[in-house]
Design a protein around this motif. Structure first.
Motif, short mmCIF file in Angstrom:
data_model
loop_
_atom_site.label_atom_id
_atom_site.label_comp_id
_atom_site.label_asym_id
_atom_site.label_seq_id
_atom_site.Cartn_x
_atom_site.Cartn_y
_atom_site.Cartn_z
N THR A 38 43.97 -19.65 -45.07
CA THR A 38 42.66 -19.16 -44.94
C THR A 38 41.67 -20.41 -44.18
O THR A 38 41.56 -21.26 -44.56
CB THR A 38 41.67 -18.84 -46.20
OG1 THR A 38 42.75 -17.95 -46.73
CG2 THR A 38 40.43 -18.26 -45.89
N GLY A 40 38.04 -21.37 -42.79
CA GLY A 40 36.57 -20.84 -43.07
C GLY A 40 35.93 -21.96 -43.71
O GLY A 40 36.41 -23.30 -43.95
N GLU A 42 32.73 -22.48 -47.35
CA GLU A 42 32.19 -22.04 -48.36
C GLU A 42 31.41 -22.88 -48.99
O GLU A 42 31.43 -23.86 -48.95
CB GLU A 42 33.24 -20.86 -49.12
CG GLU A 42 33.90 -22.07 -50.01
CD GLU A 42 35.00 -21.55 -51.09
OE1 GLU A 42 35.28 -20.12 -50.60
OE2 GLU A 42 35.58 -21.95 -51.89
N GLN A 51 34.63 -16.60 -43.22
CA GLN A 51 35.87 -16.86 -42.84
C GLN A 51 36.20 -16.66 -41.28
O GLN A 51 35.70 -15.70 -40.64
CB GLN A 51 36.64 -15.79 -43.57
CG GLN A 51 38.14 -15.60 -43.30
CD GLN A 51 38.69 -14.56 -44.32
OE1 GLN A 51 38.63 -14.61 -45.66
NE2 GLN A 51 39.35 -13.67 -43.71
N SER A 53 39.48 -16.89 -40.18
CA SER A 53 40.69 -16.12 -40.20
C SER A 53 41.54 -16.15 -41.56
O SER A 53 41.15 -17.18 -42.30
CB SER A 53 41.84 -16.77 -38.93
OG SER A 53 42.01 -18.07 -39.37
N TYR A 54 42.53 -15.37 -41.71
CA TYR A 54 43.16 -15.09 -42.97
C TYR A 54 44.34 -14.77 -42.65
O TYR A 54 44.61 -13.78 -42.12
CB TYR A 54 42.35 -14.45 -43.91
CG TYR A 54 43.44 -13.87 -45.10
CD1 TYR A 54 43.24 -14.93 -46.20
CD2 TYR A 54 44.13 -13.06 -45.38
CE1 TYR A 54 43.83 -14.77 -47.41
CE2 TYR A 54 45.04 -12.55 -46.51
CZ TYR A 54 44.76 -13.71 -47.48
OH TYR A 54 45.56 -13.50 -48.66
N ASN A 55 45.50 -15.86 -42.79
CA ASN A 55 46.93 -15.37 -42.73
C ASN A 55 47.24 -15.17 -41.07
O ASN A 55 47.89 -14.17 -40.91
CB ASN A 55 47.69 -14.45 -43.61
CG ASN A 55 47.70 -15.09 -45.06
OD1 ASN A 55 47.66 -16.17 -45.13
ND2 ASN A 55 47.76 -14.16 -46.10
N GLN A 56 46.59 -15.62 -40.22
CA GLN A 56 46.69 -15.27 -38.85
C GLN A 56 46.89 -16.66 -38.07
O GLN A 56 46.29 -17.67 -38.35
CB GLN A 56 45.52 -14.65 -38.28
CG GLN A 56 45.18 -13.17 -38.94
CD GLN A 56 46.12 -12.15 -38.75
OE1 GLN A 56 46.76 -12.08 -37.56
NE2 GLN A 56 46.63 -11.64 -39.61
#
Length: 71
Positions: A38, A40, A42, A51, A53-56
């Motif tokens: 991930t 991003g 926070e 975020q 990207s997530y798992n890309q």
């Protein structure tokens, strides 16, 4: 692989921008490009986040992911 290496730089700017720069990524290895991560930012409590990207596998050598505060 424990022998794999890549470079990540975090830049905190006076205007509130936060940039992550990536280098030494191997384009033939999707994991190095973020396919199991991930990307991003926070807040300290984890209750607010942005975020990228997530798992890309979207990270690219010589480019930055920049987060800018709302104006």
């Amino acid at each position: 692989s424990s022998s794999a290496r890549l470079t990540v730089e975090a830049v905190l700017s006076e205007n509130g921008e936060i940039a992550f720069n990536y280098r030494d990524l191997t384009t033939s290895k999707p994991r190095e490009l973020g396919d199991s991560a991930t990307v991003g930012i926070e807040n300290p409590t984890g209750t607010a986040a942005v975020q990228h990207s997530y798992n890309q596998p979207v990270l690219v050598n010589g480019t930055a992911v920049v987060f800018r505060p709302a104006t």
